[in-house]
Design a protein around this motif. Structure first.
Motif, PDB file in Angstrom:
ATOM      1  N   PRO A  63      22.674 -11.128 -21.933  1.00  0.00           N
ATOM      2  CA  PRO A  63      24.177 -10.539 -21.894  1.00  0.00           C
ATOM      3  C   PRO A  63      24.474 -10.041 -23.298  1.00  0.00           C
ATOM      4  N   VAL A  64      25.555  -9.601 -23.595  1.00  0.00           N
ATOM      5  CA  VAL A  64      26.066  -9.151 -25.053  1.00  0.00           C
ATOM      6  C   VAL A  64      26.277 -10.429 -25.746  1.00  0.00           C
ATOM      7  N   MET A  65      25.699 -10.399 -26.848  1.00  0.00           N
ATOM      8  CA  MET A  65      25.479 -11.635 -27.599  1.00  0.00           C
ATOM      9  C   MET A  65      26.391 -11.740 -29.116  1.00  0.00           C
ATOM     10  N   GLU A  66      26.937 -12.781 -29.192  1.00  0.00           N
ATOM     11  CA  GLU A  66      27.510 -12.625 -30.898  1.00  0.00           C
ATOM     12  C   GLU A  66      26.569 -13.403 -31.654  1.00  0.00           C
ATOM     13  N   LEU A  67      25.930 -12.578 -32.545  1.00  0.00           N
ATOM     14  CA  LEU A  67      24.724 -13.025 -33.431  1.00  0.00           C
ATOM     15  C   LEU A  67      25.167 -12.898 -34.830  1.00  0.00           C
ATOM     16  N   ALA A  68      24.333 -13.149 -35.738  1.00  0.00           N
ATOM     17  CA  ALA A  68      24.628 -13.207 -37.237  1.00  0.00           C
ATOM     18  C   ALA A  68      25.074 -11.983 -37.554  1.00  0.00           C
ATOM     19  N   GLY A  69      24.365 -10.799 -37.211  1.00  0.00           N
ATOM     20  CA  GLY A  69      24.578  -9.357 -37.229  1.00  0.00           C
ATOM     21  C   GLY A  69      25.902  -8.895 -36.301  1.00  0.00           C
ATOM     22  N   GLY A  70      26.395  -9.454 -35.877  1.00  0.00           N
ATOM     23  CA  GLY A  70      27.618  -9.065 -35.084  1.00  0.00           C
ATOM     24  C   GLY A  70      27.354  -9.060 -33.540  1.00  0.00           C
TER      25      GLY A  70
END
Length: 429
Positions: free
Chosen positions: A384-391
């Motif tokens: 799925p769409v993920m919230e990661l360190a790069g946004g």
């Protein structure tokens, strides 16, 4: 004499990090190059079994194809730091369940590197970073039935096979994001100014492909320039109406009188980064474009307020990467602080993407462990769409992992955020 690389010859590296001793416990090894000899090249059959799928309790071996020496040594070091930091710092990751096997992309050609990875039973290859190595790496990965996640900005290669993924900021990613921004805005007639290189051409193709129906948003003018030039007069003049082109001075550097030519558009997209826009700014003013809305891209080059040329870009709309112009999202800021704490310097775009690559693989591993996918490519494609360190990060149907880029209006008088993501300079292929 040619260099050959025996499959089981390992050069162990003891990782020492004075500022972060815990990081050195991550298992990382460099495989090849080995001794010269007469070992024949390995010939694989046309149909190979898929890369191994470890059980829940088995270690995942990840092949990492990056520069260890040479001109890109610092970038390679940043990539390795990002990988190790993710394995050690993320609560849901068990570092003992991962092993990094590294091949130097400056010393080992892609065909040989991928064979080494296949022999050592990696589940996926990360890299290469250099675009010139991407095609050969992809071809060999397909031949060896080995999943690969490119750091090279070549998302178009994902369409070749379900084994191919891409995860790094690219011209296509930025062109697509800017087209989406323009579709949401009021400007209907748009012009494009771009460098005559691979980046500029890829950006142009992506912008046009994603701009939408011509009756709502149309590219009415476009022009390109030599990326090594400092005089952009001829490129800017081609954006004018034909009547203005014949009446206007030929060069910015040979005249001081400012005239008012006609431009058949209200928005000018410049497919280049802030350093180039600072050179372009006074020439745009001279050619009467100061009232036109300018759109630019940041990439990893955050705007700085030095000099009057920077002041001339007041009001320019930039695509902001990872909070380099606006306050960073919490997870991105946490990553910057973490990197600063461990290594005593500002995080870069390279270690950030490497860090996020491990987070992506961890999510895919969880999908496999939970029976949500039959193999690693399917596990990656179903993320799925993920919230990661790069946004915010999402994957396309082809296998491109792209970051969400947000618009931000440049204000010369406003101090930029502290502790930004550095770019270090892009690899020149």
């Amino acid at each position: 004499m040619s260099r050959l690389f025996p499959a089981f010859l390992f050069l162990s590296i003891i990782l020492q990090a004075a500022t972060a001793p815990a990081i050195s416990s991550i298992r990382e090894m460099v495989i090849g190059p080995g001794k010269s000899g007469s070992e024949p090249a390995t010939v694989y059959p046309l149909s190979l079994p898929s890369a191994p799928r470890p059980t829940k309790t088995e270690t995942w071996k990840i092949g990492v194809y990056l520069p260890v020496a040479g001109a890109y040594r610092e970038i390679g070091q940043r990539l390795r730091r990002g990988l190790r930091l993710a394995l050690k710092s993320e609560a849901e990751i068990q570092p003992e369940m991962w092993r990094l096997l590294i091949v130097d992309s400056t010393a080992v050609e892609p065909a040989r590197a991928l064979v080494l990875f296949r022999k050592n039973q990696v589940v996926l290859v990360l890299g290469p970073l250099q675009s010139r190595l991407a095609d050969a790496s992809v071809n060999q990965a397909i031949a060896l039935n080995l999943p690969i996640m490119l750091w090279a900005p070549r998302p178009e290669l994902c369409a070749r096979n379900r084994l191919i993924f891409q995860h790094f900021l690219s011209a296509a990613n930025q062109g697509r994001a800017l087209a989406e921004l323009l579709r949401q805005g009021e400007e209907k007639k748009i012009a494009l100014l771009y460098p005559e290189n691979d980046f500029g051409r890829d950006f142009r193709a992506s912008l046009i492909a994603n701009l939408g129906p011509e009756q709502t948003h149309s590219l009415v003018r476009e022009s390109f320039y030599d990326p090594h030039s400092v005089d952009f007069s001829s490129a800017i003049k081609l954006l004018q109406t034909l009547e203005s082109q014949s009446a206007f001075p030929q060069s910015f550097f040979n005249h001081t009188v400012q005239l008012r030519p006609d431009y058949p558009f209200s928005a000018l997209v410049i497919a280049d980064f802030y350093p180039r826009l600072r050179l372009l700014a006074p020439q745009l003013r001279f050619f009467g474009l100061e009232q036109c809305r300018i759109y630019g891209i940041i990439g990893g080059h955050p705007p700085r307020r030095a000099g009057e040329n920077g002041k001339a870009l007041e009001g320019t709309v930039f695509l902001d990467f990872c909070g380099n112009l606006t306050p960073a999202p919490p997870r991105s800021q946490n990553y910057r602080d973490l990197y600063q704490t461990h290594y005593g310097e500002t995080a870069s775009i390279y270690d950030l993407y490497a860090y996020d690559s491990i987070l992506i693989l961890q999510q895919a591993r969880q999908n496999l462990n939970q029976g949500k996918a039959c193999d690693l490519p399917q596990a990656l494609l179903s993320l799925p769409v993920m919230e990661l360190a790069g946004g915010q990060t999402q994957i396309s149907a082809d296998g491109e992992f792209s970051k969400k880029l947000c618009p931000a209006v440049f204000q010369f008088s406003k101090p930029p955020p502290k502790n930004r993501i550095d770019f270090l300079g892009a690899p020149q292929d």
